[in-house]
Structures are given as C-alpha cells and as structure tokens.
Design a protein around this motif. Structure first.
Motif, mmCIF file in Angstrom:
data_model
loop_
_atom_site.group_PDB
_atom_site.id
_atom_site.type_symbol
_atom_site.label_atom_id
_atom_site.label_comp_id
_atom_site.label_asym_id
_atom_site.label_seq_id
_atom_site.Cartn_x
_atom_site.Cartn_y
_atom_site.Cartn_z
ATOM 1 N N ARG A 1 0.800 -1.219 0.000
ATOM 2 C CA ARG A 1 0.000 0.000 0.000
ATOM 3 C C ARG A 1 0.838 1.276 0.000
ATOM 4 N NH1 ARG A 1 -2.861 -3.267 3.992
ATOM 5 N NH2 ARG A 1 -4.705 -4.163 3.030
ATOM 6 N N SER A 2 1.836 1.319 -0.833
ATOM 7 C CA SER A 2 2.619 2.535 -0.977
ATOM 8 C C SER A 2 2.343 3.152 -2.335
ATOM 9 C CB SER A 2 4.116 2.245 -0.824
ATOM 10 O OG SER A 2 4.560 1.393 -1.863
ATOM 11 N N GLY A 3 2.458 4.472 -2.413
ATOM 12 C CA GLY A 3 2.229 5.140 -3.686
ATOM 13 C C GLY A 3 2.628 6.596 -3.605
ATOM 14 N N SER A 4 2.639 7.254 -4.763
ATOM 15 C CA SER A 4 3.017 8.662 -4.806
ATOM 16 C C SER A 4 2.497 9.292 -6.082
ATOM 17 C CB SER A 4 4.547 8.816 -4.741
ATOM 18 O OG SER A 4 5.149 8.218 -5.871
ATOM 19 N N ASN A 5 2.511 10.623 -6.107
ATOM 20 C CA ASN A 5 2.202 11.366 -7.322
ATOM 21 C C ASN A 5 3.103 12.597 -7.367
ATOM 22 O OD1 ASN A 5 1.035 13.050 -5.420
ATOM 23 N ND2 ASN A 5 -1.016 12.997 -6.294
ATOM 24 N N ASP A 6 2.664 13.691 -7.968
ATOM 25 C CA ASP A 6 3.496 14.887 -8.065
ATOM 26 C C ASP A 6 3.625 15.627 -6.734
ATOM 27 O OD1 ASP A 6 4.127 14.677 -10.758
ATOM 28 O OD2 ASP A 6 2.332 15.746 -11.397
ATOM 29 N N SER A 7 2.719 15.346 -5.793
ATOM 30 C CA SER A 7 2.661 16.138 -4.568
ATOM 31 C C SER A 7 2.968 15.365 -3.293
ATOM 32 C CB SER A 7 1.267 16.780 -4.427
ATOM 33 O OG SER A 7 0.941 17.561 -5.554
ATOM 34 N N PHE A 8 2.592 14.064 -3.257
ATOM 35 C CA PHE A 8 2.654 13.326 -2.008
ATOM 36 C C PHE A 8 3.215 11.928 -2.211
ATOM 37 C CE2 PHE A 8 -1.254 15.922 -2.012
ATOM 38 C CZ PHE A 8 -0.927 16.820 -1.008
ATOM 39 N N ALA A 9 3.709 11.380 -1.098
ATOM 40 C CA ALA A 9 4.019 9.957 -1.012
ATOM 41 C C ALA A 9 3.336 9.419 0.241
ATOM 42 C CB ALA A 9 5.524 9.728 -0.930
ATOM 43 N N VAL A 10 2.795 8.207 0.135
ATOM 44 C CA VAL A 10 2.116 7.554 1.259
ATOM 45 C C VAL A 10 2.667 6.141 1.364
ATOM 46 C CG1 VAL A 10 -0.094 6.890 2.268
ATOM 47 C CG2 VAL A 10 0.042 8.939 0.852
ATOM 48 N N PHE A 11 2.985 5.708 2.585
ATOM 49 C CA PHE A 11 3.621 4.410 2.749
ATOM 50 C C PHE A 11 3.456 3.931 4.187
ATOM 51 C CE2 PHE A 11 6.406 8.031 2.969
ATOM 52 C CZ PHE A 11 7.023 7.912 4.207
ATOM 53 N N GLN A 12 3.695 2.648 4.413
ATOM 54 C CA GLN A 12 3.633 2.064 5.748
ATOM 55 C C GLN A 12 5.044 1.870 6.290
ATOM 56 O OE1 GLN A 12 1.287 -1.499 5.420
ATOM 57 N NE2 GLN A 12 -0.651 -0.397 5.613
ATOM 58 N N THR B 1 0.989 4.384 9.098
ATOM 59 C CA THR B 1 1.075 5.064 7.805
ATOM 60 C C THR B 1 1.770 6.405 7.964
ATOM 61 O OG1 THR B 1 -0.888 4.010 6.893
ATOM 62 C CG2 THR B 1 -0.290 6.137 5.978
ATOM 63 N N TRP B 2 2.693 6.669 7.067
ATOM 64 C CA TRP B 2 3.399 7.943 7.020
ATOM 65 C C TRP B 2 3.152 8.609 5.669
ATOM 66 C CZ3 TRP B 2 7.752 9.677 10.340
ATOM 67 C CH2 TRP B 2 7.836 8.948 11.538
ATOM 68 N N THR B 3 3.285 9.936 5.667
ATOM 69 C CA THR B 3 3.164 10.691 4.424
ATOM 70 C C THR B 3 4.368 11.611 4.259
ATOM 71 O OG1 THR B 3 1.975 12.575 5.396
ATOM 72 C CG2 THR B 3 0.653 10.701 4.636
ATOM 73 N N PHE B 4 4.668 11.916 2.997
ATOM 74 C CA PHE B 4 5.693 12.897 2.662
ATOM 75 C C PHE B 4 5.045 13.958 1.791
ATOM 76 C CE2 PHE B 4 8.773 14.411 -0.538
ATOM 77 C CZ PHE B 4 9.686 15.040 0.306
#
Length: 561
Positions: A103-114, A135-138
């Motif tokens: 369940r990790s992913g990203s786009n132009d603005s964010f990253a989300v991961f465990q 869950t952490w976000t960048f």
C-alpha cells in the motif's frame, strides 16, 4: 537527509533500427544514469518515486537499527534531482513477494507508505508501544514526513489530494481525504448516517474521489426497496466539499474517472429491476456516467456486458470520454448480420455524444491518441472477413477510427494495440503459423501522414510515454541490445516518433514483475527502473557481486540536449 542524485554520467543512444525517412531529423539525446542503489522495488507515479532500498544488497545499515536486513524507504524526486533516505523501514515482506511494499504510492505532490517500528528499530512515535506499523506521508512542497498514527488500507491519488482507509482500535473503518491545497484532512462520509461506513475506495482523479457504501441492512441508499446492497457509489468533490450519492449499486471493478465523470456498470437486477437502457427487460449491466460536482447522470442506453467489465485496457488521461466495448444484443452495430459481437465505441458524457466505430473486437484493448482510436478487429467477429488477406479467418487486425470523419482504416496485418501517444498509436505486428510465433514487431501509426512505420524491433510492451516518444521493453530477438554478449535479455529502448526509430538504452530489465516496470513517466519524460546485474553482466553498485537490482534513472529528453 537529502542528497543530490549522481551527476549525469552515462550517455546512451544506440540504434536498434533506422527508418528509411529521406529527410532525417537530428536525433535527440537520451540519458541513463546509474544511481548505484540496490533495491527490491520501485513504486509511484508523477514526480516522486518510492524506492525500497535493500540493506543486504547495499551492505550497510540505512535505518540506523544496527543490522543490515531491512528494506528502507528512499524518496526520489525526479524533477528536482534529489534523493532522500528517510531511515524508515517497510514492514517485512513475504518471501517471493515481488510487488511494491504494501500500500505505498506517490504522485506529483505526495508519497504515502507504511512503516514498521520493529524493522526500523525504534519507537518512532514515542508512545511506549514499540513494534507498531503505521502510515506515514511525505509532502513534496514542505518536505515534511508525518506519522498519521494509523494504518491505512486502500490508496488513491488525485491531482492535489490522496484518499485512504483507516481503522481504529475497535475495528471501525473510515475513508479519509487529505487535500494538499489547504492541508485539510476530511473523514467521509459526512452525511448521512455515519453508521454506514465506506465499503470500498475505488478511484481518485482531479478533485474527485469515488467510493462505495454498504447499506448493511440499515438504509436503502439506491432506492431499490431493500437495504442489502454492498456497493452504492458515492462521489466526493474536494473543491466543494460535497458528497454525492449517485443512487446506483455498482460493480466496483468497472469504475474509472474521465473528464470529471465517473463511468461504471450497473446491474439492472440489483437496481430494483429497473430497465435502465430501455430494451424492455432488466437483465443487463448498463453503462452509467455521473458528474461528481453536481450529480448530473448520463445513461446512454447501451449494455456494459455480462460482468460490466467493458472498459478498454488503456485510457488517455486527456480524453473527454470513455472507450468501451459494447455487446450488440438487439442491434447489429457492425453490419455482419448477427447481434453476437462486442463493438468498440467512444462515449463523451459531457456532450452526450457516442462515436460508434462499427468495428467488432475479440477483446477490450483499445487505445486513443487525440481524435484517433486504435481498435483490434476480429476477423470472425467482423463477419468472417479476411482482413489481413492471409487466406484464413482467425486474426485480430488493427484498425484506426477517426472520430471526426467516422471513417476507419484497416492496417492489413495481424496484430494488437499497445499504447496511444500524443499524436501516434503504437502496436505490435505479428506473424503466426498455426500456434508458432514467427515474427513480432513494434509498429506505429501516424494519423497525420496516414502511414504505418515499421521499426523492426520486437517488444514486450510500452512502459510509458512523453509526447510522441515512448519507453519500450525490447526483446533481443535479432541482436545483443545491451552489449553483454548474449541475446537473452529484455532491454529498455526509446521509440522516437519524429523518425519512427527505436534506440536501445543498453540496460536490461526483468521480463516480469512491477519492480522493473514504469507505470507512468514523470513530466519531462523521466522514469526510474531497476536493472538486474545478472542480466546486465556488470557489478552496477560496486559490491563485488552480480546479485542485485540497481536503481537507474531514465531521461527520454536529456537536460540541455
């Protein structure tokens, strides 16, 4: 924590095949940069990529826990040329699990991961409970890493937002939407009845999030006289903050979002036996499109197929419509004298226009480039016509349909479509004798010149595109494309639309698995891939073995080139 990516040191542009254009244009420069990092997977789209770096492959402790056994997250910003070691470790992966970390992913603005506290080796939130997975976000704009203190399940990215499920201590689930424009976190649904939790997160696109709710025997959300439907579609519009109940119980696997509309299949029998397409029965799965901002509903009147899975395999993100394959049922759309075929069409819900190709297909792999649609036409389905003139009626023959004129062009050979570029369509031409594949070749259709460009290169697929250039996965059918002395590899190459040529980037990738594939190129034609040392025949990270997969960055358009 952030370090600049290695300098651009490797210029690679070796020809696989040259076209016969009489007026060749200057060949653009492409770059492959070895970033020297051993990793197990790469995930994400847009400017950000999440790299699962292998401590074992690197031979060093990346998260500071005193061992070299973890898989630690590196965040790569392709546009800025920066690489950050977060020193946060993913949860331990199962053996033979080749998918990106859970369940990790990203786009132009964010990253989300465990993140696993146990694997990272410390109590990250200092709550006295070591060993949690959270869950952490960048946030790319601020550079902030944030612990959400919950575990997400399901994940979808829009333009400036992402949506995810969370579960509290007693098992209650909620759907959350983080909007990066104002930093707000919204828990859905807002109304009605918080008792009806979201049952599935389906998709996000632009400012729209599509999810379903389970009636759970409590409320009749689609007005069909019962409260037993599991998946009633709701749309959240982040611009207005509104949640729209579409009042349709849907087939969750059928939904996609185009031009602000959610398109999906609805079973008439699960919708209270309503005849949604006006054919006199309630036995169909009908295509429906709903606009998220105002609930405007379009039911163009055609069946979405027995299981509702009538969408094309590829979508042009800039398209104003939905590519569909529609069962004829009671209407002979392709004029072959029966009503047993699947016929390709484009439906634009905003204008409520149907572009019927009148071409029957054996499967749903349609592609689009601007006004042109690539349709694989089945000879048997199209009235048992010998469309490729090989004396047999068994092929799928690529056709091109022009939505402006309503005319189609038969390319006259057996093959399939792979991808739509900005102004060209890419496909695979094949020659088969019985069950034996004799020849396979990437080709392009240039609608402006109305011509087929044959490249002479065998490819496994198209990995991504930028304008009319594409990153492809080429097979070493006729030559050693990466210079390792064998012809056993699948090698990255660039299709150049201006010349119709394919040029090897001379780096091998795995023939399967998401760890070596690119879903979408970042702006400017940038991508990252993992190169297996064993396939390349070179120790790429300098650790003295050929056991690793090493991170490389691809520039289809070299900076300053």
């Amino acid at each position: 924590m952030r370090s600049k990516a290695p300098a651009l040191v490797l210029l690679v542009l070796a020809a696989c095949h040259s076209s016969s254009d009489s007026d060749p244009v200057p060949e653009p420069t492409s770059l492959v940069v070895n970033l020297g990092l051993a990793a197990v997977s790469v995930s994400g789209t847009g400017a950000l990529r999440l790299v699962a770096a292998s401590e074992e492959g690197e031979g060093r402790d990346l998260d500071g826990d005193g061992d070299k056994t973890g898989v630690v997250l590196q965040i790569l910003d392709l546009e800025r040329g920066s690489q950050a070691n977060t020193a946060l470790a993913f949860p331990r992966r199962l053996p033979f699990d080749h998918d990106p970390p859970l369940r990790s992913g990203s786009n132009d603005s964010f990253a989300v991961f465990q993140v696993s506290e146990e694997e990272t080796g410390r109590d990250l939130d200092e709550d006295g409970i070591p060993g949690e997975v959270t869950t952490w976000t960048f946030d790319r704009r601020t550079g902030a890493l944030t612990n959400l203190s919950a575990v997400h399940g399901g994940l979808a990215f829009g333009d400036d937002l992402f949506a995810f499920f969370t579960r509290d201590e007693v098992g209650n689930e909620a759907l959350n939407v983080f909007d990066g424009r104002d930093g707000s976190l919204t828990t859905l649904p807002i109304e009605p009845a918080v008792l009806l939790a979201p049952s599935n997160l389906l998709a996000a696109h632009g400012s729209t999030v599509a999810f379903t709710r389970d009636e759970a025997g409590v409320f009749d959300l689609n007005a069909d006289g019962d409260a037993s439907d599991f998946a009633v579609l709701h749309l959240y519009d982040a611009d207005s903050g509104r949640v729209v109940n579409t009042s349709f119980a849907i087939w969750p696997g059928t939904l996609t979002i185009q031009d602000g509309f959610a398109g999906f299949g609805v079973s008439e029998s699960q919708q209270g036996g309503l005849d949604l397409n006006g054919d006199g029965d309630a036995d169909d799965v009908v295509f429906v499109a709903v606009e998220a901002t105002n609930g405007l509903t379009r039911i163009p009147g055609f069946d979405a197929g027995f299981d509702g899975e009538s969408f094309a395999a590829f979508f042009d993100p800039d398209s104003k419509g939905f590519l569909l394959t529609v069962p004829e049922k009671d209407l002979d759309r392709n004029g072959d004298g029966d009503t047993a075929d699947l016929v390709a069409l484009l439906y634009e819900p905003r204008s409520d226009r149907i572009f019927d190709t009148a071409l029957a297909v054996p499967y749903s792999a349609l592609v689009q480039a601007g006004a042109w649609i690539g349709v694989p036409v089945g000879e048997q389905e199209q009235g048992e016509l010998d469309l490729d003139r090989d004396g047999r009626i068994e092929s799928s023959v690529p056709h091109v349909f022009d939505t402006r004129t309503g005319r189609s062009v038969n390319l006259g050979f057996r093959g399939s479509w792979l991808a739509g570029l900005e102004q060209q369509l890419l496909g695979l031409r094949v020659v088969i004798d019985g069950d034996v594949l004799l020849e396979s070749e990437l080709f392009a259709w240039d609608p402006r010149a109305r011509r087929v460009r044959r490249t002479g290169v065998d490819v496994l697929g198209v990995l991504g595109s930028s304008g009319d250039r594409a990153l492809v996965h080429a097979a070493e059918t006729t030559e050693d494309l990466n210079g390792d002395g064998d012809r056993l590899d699948f090698v990255l190459a660039v299709y150049e639309g201006s010349t119709g040529t394919v040029r090897s980037l001379r780096v091998a990738t795995s023939s399967f698995g998401t760890s070596s594939f690119v879903d979408r190129l970042a702006p400017g034609g940038m991508a990252v891939v993992l190169v297996p040392e064993a396939a390349q025949g070179v120790d790429l990270n300098g650790d003295g073995d050929l056991l690793d997969q090493v991170l490389h960055q691809i520039f289809l358009d070299a900076p300053g080139g």
